[in-house]
Design a protein around this motif. Structure first.
Motif, PDB file in Angstrom:
ATOM      1  N   GLY A 153      -7.115 -11.534 -10.467  1.00 56.32           N
ATOM      2  CA  GLY A 153      -7.660 -11.269  -9.141  1.00 56.32           C
ATOM      3  C   GLY A 153      -9.072 -10.729  -9.168  1.00 56.32           C
ATOM      4  N   VAL A 154      -9.830 -11.087 -10.218  1.00 57.40           N
ATOM      5  CA  VAL A 154     -11.216 -10.637 -10.312  1.00 57.40           C
ATOM      6  C   VAL A 154     -12.125 -11.854 -10.436  1.00 57.40           C
ATOM      7  N   GLY A 155     -13.404 -11.665 -10.117  1.00 60.07           N
ATOM      8  CA  GLY A 155     -14.366 -12.737 -10.274  1.00 60.07           C
ATOM      9  C   GLY A 155     -14.714 -12.942 -11.744  1.00 60.07           C
ATOM     10  N   GLN A 156     -15.241 -14.116 -12.041  1.00 57.52           N
ATOM     11  CA  GLN A 156     -15.633 -14.386 -13.421  1.00 57.52           C
ATOM     12  C   GLN A 156     -16.820 -13.511 -13.794  1.00 57.52           C
ATOM     13  N   PRO A 157     -16.676 -12.664 -14.817  1.00 59.90           N
ATOM     14  CA  PRO A 157     -17.750 -11.733 -15.163  1.00 59.90           C
ATOM     15  C   PRO A 157     -18.862 -12.423 -15.944  1.00 59.90           C
ATOM     16  N   PRO A 158     -20.063 -11.824 -15.958  1.00 58.59           N
ATOM     17  CA  PRO A 158     -21.142 -12.344 -16.807  1.00 58.59           C
ATOM     18  C   PRO A 158     -20.714 -12.302 -18.277  1.00 58.59           C
ATOM     19  N   LEU A 159     -21.114 -13.312 -19.019  1.00 51.78           N
ATOM     20  CA  LEU A 159     -20.747 -13.423 -20.435  1.00 51.78           C
ATOM     21  C   LEU A 159     -21.977 -13.263 -21.310  1.00 51.78           C
ATOM     22  N   ARG A 160     -21.824 -12.475 -22.361  1.00 47.85           N
ATOM     23  CA  ARG A 160     -22.857 -12.354 -23.393  1.00 47.85           C
ATOM     24  C   ARG A 160     -22.212 -12.552 -24.749  1.00 47.85           C
ATOM     25  N   LEU A 161     -22.875 -13.303 -25.626  1.00 44.65           N
ATOM     26  CA  LEU A 161     -22.385 -13.460 -26.999  1.00 44.65           C
ATOM     27  C   LEU A 161     -22.896 -12.317 -27.855  1.00 44.65           C
ATOM     28  N   SER A 162     -22.043 -11.817 -28.728  1.00 47.75           N
ATOM     29  CA  SER A 162     -22.453 -10.739 -29.621  1.00 47.75           C
ATOM     30  C   SER A 162     -22.300 -11.188 -31.065  1.00 47.75           C
ATOM     31  N   SER A 163     -22.920 -10.445 -31.950  1.00 46.90           N
ATOM     32  CA  SER A 163     -22.795 -10.677 -33.399  1.00 46.90           C
ATOM     33  C   SER A 163     -22.293  -9.412 -34.079  1.00 46.90           C
ATOM     34  N   ALA A 164     -21.541  -8.610 -33.358  1.00 50.89           N
ATOM     35  CA  ALA A 164     -21.058  -7.337 -33.896  1.00 50.89           C
ATOM     36  C   ALA A 164     -20.259  -7.554 -35.171  1.00 50.89           C
ATOM     37  N   ARG A 165     -20.397  -6.630 -36.098  1.00 50.84           N
ATOM     38  CA  ARG A 165     -19.693  -6.741 -37.373  1.00 50.84           C
ATOM     39  C   ARG A 165     -18.228  -6.361 -37.253  1.00 50.84           C
ATOM     40  N   ARG A 167     -16.560  -5.487 -33.976  1.00 49.84           N
ATOM     41  CA  ARG A 167     -15.957  -5.600 -32.646  1.00 49.84           C
ATOM     42  C   ARG A 167     -15.913  -7.056 -32.214  1.00 49.84           C
ATOM     43  N   TRP A 168     -14.749  -7.462 -31.691  1.00 52.97           N
ATOM     44  CA  TRP A 168     -14.593  -8.839 -31.240  1.00 52.97           C
ATOM     45  C   TRP A 168     -14.968  -9.007 -29.778  1.00 52.97           C
ATOM     46  N   GLY A 169     -14.964  -7.913 -29.048  1.00 51.94           N
ATOM     47  CA  GLY A 169     -15.327  -8.001 -27.649  1.00 51.94           C
ATOM     48  C   GLY A 169     -15.589  -6.630 -27.078  1.00 51.94           C
ATOM     49  N   SER A 170     -16.257  -6.591 -25.931  1.00 54.85           N
ATOM     50  CA  SER A 170     -16.494  -5.329 -25.226  1.00 54.85           C
ATOM     51  C   SER A 170     -16.711  -5.632 -23.755  1.00 54.85           C
ATOM     52  N   CYS A 171     -16.460  -4.609 -22.942  1.00 57.80           N
ATOM     53  CA  CYS A 171     -16.649  -4.729 -21.497  1.00 57.80           C
ATOM     54  C   CYS A 171     -17.486  -3.554 -21.038  1.00 57.80           C
ATOM     55  N   SER A 172     -18.573  -3.819 -20.338  1.00 59.41           N
ATOM     56  CA  SER A 172     -19.457  -2.750 -19.883  1.00 59.41           C
ATOM     57  C   SER A 172     -18.968  -2.182 -18.559  1.00 59.41           C
ATOM     58  N   HIS A 173     -19.444  -1.003 -18.234  1.00 58.07           N
ATOM     59  CA  HIS A 173     -19.083  -0.380 -16.959  1.00 58.07           C
ATOM     60  C   HIS A 173     -19.646  -1.166 -15.777  1.00 58.07           C
ATOM     61  N   HIS A 174     -20.600  -2.044 -16.040  1.00 56.76           N
ATOM     62  CA  HIS A 174     -21.166  -2.876 -14.976  1.00 56.76           C
ATOM     63  C   HIS A 174     -20.382  -4.179 -14.805  1.00 56.76           C
ATOM     64  N   GLU A 198     -10.402  -8.001 -22.806  1.00 50.77           N
ATOM     65  CA  GLU A 198     -11.628  -7.516 -22.169  1.00 50.77           C
ATOM     66  C   GLU A 198     -11.547  -7.594 -20.650  1.00 50.77           C
ATOM     67  N   LEU A 199     -10.898  -8.622 -20.126  1.00 47.40           N
ATOM     68  CA  LEU A 199     -10.723  -8.700 -18.673  1.00 47.40           C
ATOM     69  C   LEU A 199      -9.890  -7.529 -18.158  1.00 47.40           C
ATOM     70  N   ALA A 200      -8.907  -7.114 -18.952  1.00 48.75           N
ATOM     71  CA  ALA A 200      -8.060  -5.995 -18.534  1.00 48.75           C
ATOM     72  C   ALA A 200      -8.876  -4.721 -18.358  1.00 48.75           C
ATOM     73  N   HIS A 201      -9.987  -4.617 -19.076  1.00 46.35           N
ATOM     74  CA  HIS A 201     -10.844  -3.440 -18.928  1.00 46.35           C
ATOM     75  C   HIS A 201     -11.525  -3.399 -17.564  1.00 46.35           C
ATOM     76  N   LEU A 202     -11.575  -4.537 -16.871  1.00 47.61           N
ATOM     77  CA  LEU A 202     -12.121  -4.520 -15.512  1.00 47.61           C
ATOM     78  C   LEU A 202     -11.206  -3.745 -14.564  1.00 47.61           C
ATOM     79  N   LYS A 203      -9.933  -3.610 -14.955  1.00 48.92           N
ATOM     80  CA  LYS A 203      -8.969  -2.830 -14.176  1.00 48.92           C
ATOM     81  C   LYS A 203      -8.800  -1.422 -14.744  1.00 48.92           C
ATOM     82  N   GLU A 204      -8.791  -1.323 -16.074  1.00 56.98           N
ATOM     83  CA  GLU A 204      -8.576  -0.037 -16.744  1.00 56.98           C
ATOM     84  C   GLU A 204      -9.591   0.091 -17.874  1.00 56.98           C
ATOM     85  N   MET A 205     -10.600   0.930 -17.691  1.00 54.91           N
ATOM     86  CA  MET A 205     -11.643   1.085 -18.703  1.00 54.91           C
ATOM     87  C   MET A 205     -11.203   2.123 -19.742  1.00 54.91           C
TER      88      MET A 205
END
Length: 239
Positions: A153-165, A167-174, A198-205
C-alpha cells in the motif's frame, strides 16, 4: 539429453531444525538426484515425482546436505574473477556465458544465456561486465519494487544502486531505497527478499517484531531466504 522444465520457485525444508532452501528441476530422468554448489541445494527429479518422495530422500541424506552446505558456507570468500571469453557467471540464478565480440557498436548486449562484450584498450572486459550487470540490476530491481510496493500500500520509492561491502540494502528516512547491485548475481527469490525487507522499513524503520511481521506479510518464507542469502554471500565473485 533428457528434456527439462524450468526450475520451480525455491522450496524450503527443515532438516534437524535448520531451514534449508532447495531448487527443484524436473525432467525425464528416472531417479531423484541431489547436488550442492555455491547456489545451494539443487534437486533433479522425474517429471511425476511426488514432493513427499523428494523430501523424504532429502531427509535420508540430511546430514550430508547440512555438512555440504556448511562446507560451502565456510569456504574462503570468492576472490577476484578474471573475465575472459567463455567465463561463466550466474545472474538472477541463471548461467550467463561471456562472449567477446567485435560486431556492432554496443559495448555490451544480452542474449539468451549469453552476454556479449566488446572490450578494447580503454574498456576492459571486467569494467564492461560490471556496467552491463549494473544496468540489468537497475531494471530488474525497479520492476520488483513496482510489484511489491503496491502489496504494502505504498508508492514505488526512488531507487539507488549501491556498492556497499557489507550491506545488501538500506532505506532512508526520506523513503528512498538503495540496493546493492551485486544482488543481480543471486537468484531472483533473494532479490525479492531484500526488496521486501527494505520496503517494510517504509512502515517500520527498525527491526522490531512489528517490522518482521510486515516482512512476513510480503515474503512468508523470509527466514529461509535470509539464510540462503547468507550462504551465497561469500561466494559472490568480484571483478
Amino acid at each position: 539429453m533428457p528434456r527439462t522444465t524450468p526450475p520451480e520457485p525455491a522450496r524450503h525444508i527443515v532438516i534437524a531444525g535448520q531451514a534449508v532452501a532447495y531448487q527443484l528441476r524436473r525432467s525425464q530422468r528416472r531417479t531423484i538426484g541431489l547436488s550442492i554448489d555455491h547456489r545451494g541445494l539443487r534437486i533433479g527429479a522425474p517429471t511425476r515425482a511426488r514432493i513427499g518422495d523428494i523430501e523424504n530422500l532429502i531427509h535420508e541424506h540430511g546430514q550430508w546436505v547440512l555438512d555440504k552446505l556448511a562446507a560451502w558456507r565456510d569456504r574462503p570468500a570468492q576472490g577476484k574473477l578474471e573475465i575472459n571469453d567463455g567465463t561463466v557467471v550466474f545472474a538472477l540464478g541463471e548461467l550467463l556465458t561471456v562472449a567477446f565480440t567485435d560486431v556492432g557498436r554496443s559495448r555490451w548486449q544480452f542474449g539468451p544465456g549469453t552476454i556479449y562484450l566488446r572490450p578494447d584498450a580503454t574498456h576492459s572486459a571486467s569494467e564492461l561486465l560490471e556496467k552491463a550487470l549494473r544496468e540489468k540490476a537497475r531494471t530488474v530491481f525497479a520492476e520488483r519494487l513496482a510489484i511489491h510496493a503496491p502489496r504494502l500500500g505504498v508508492g514505488q520509492p526512488p531507487l539507488r544502486l549501491s556498492s556497499a561491502r557489507t550491506r545488501w540494502g538500506s532505506c532512508s528516512h526520506h523513503g528512498g531505497i538503495a540496493l546493492n547491485w551485486r544482488l543481480v548475481l543471486m537468484p531472483l527469490a533473494i532479490v525479492d527478499y531484500v526488496v521486501c525487507h527494505e520496503l517494510a522499513h517504509l512502515k517500520e524503520m527498525n527491526h522490531s517484531p512489528r517490522f518482521w511481521s510486515v516482512v512476513e506479510q510480503l515474503c512468508p518464507d523470509w527466514k529461509a531466504r535470509r539464510l540462503e542469502l547468507r550462504q551465497l554471500a561469500r561466494q559472490i565473485p568480484h571483478f
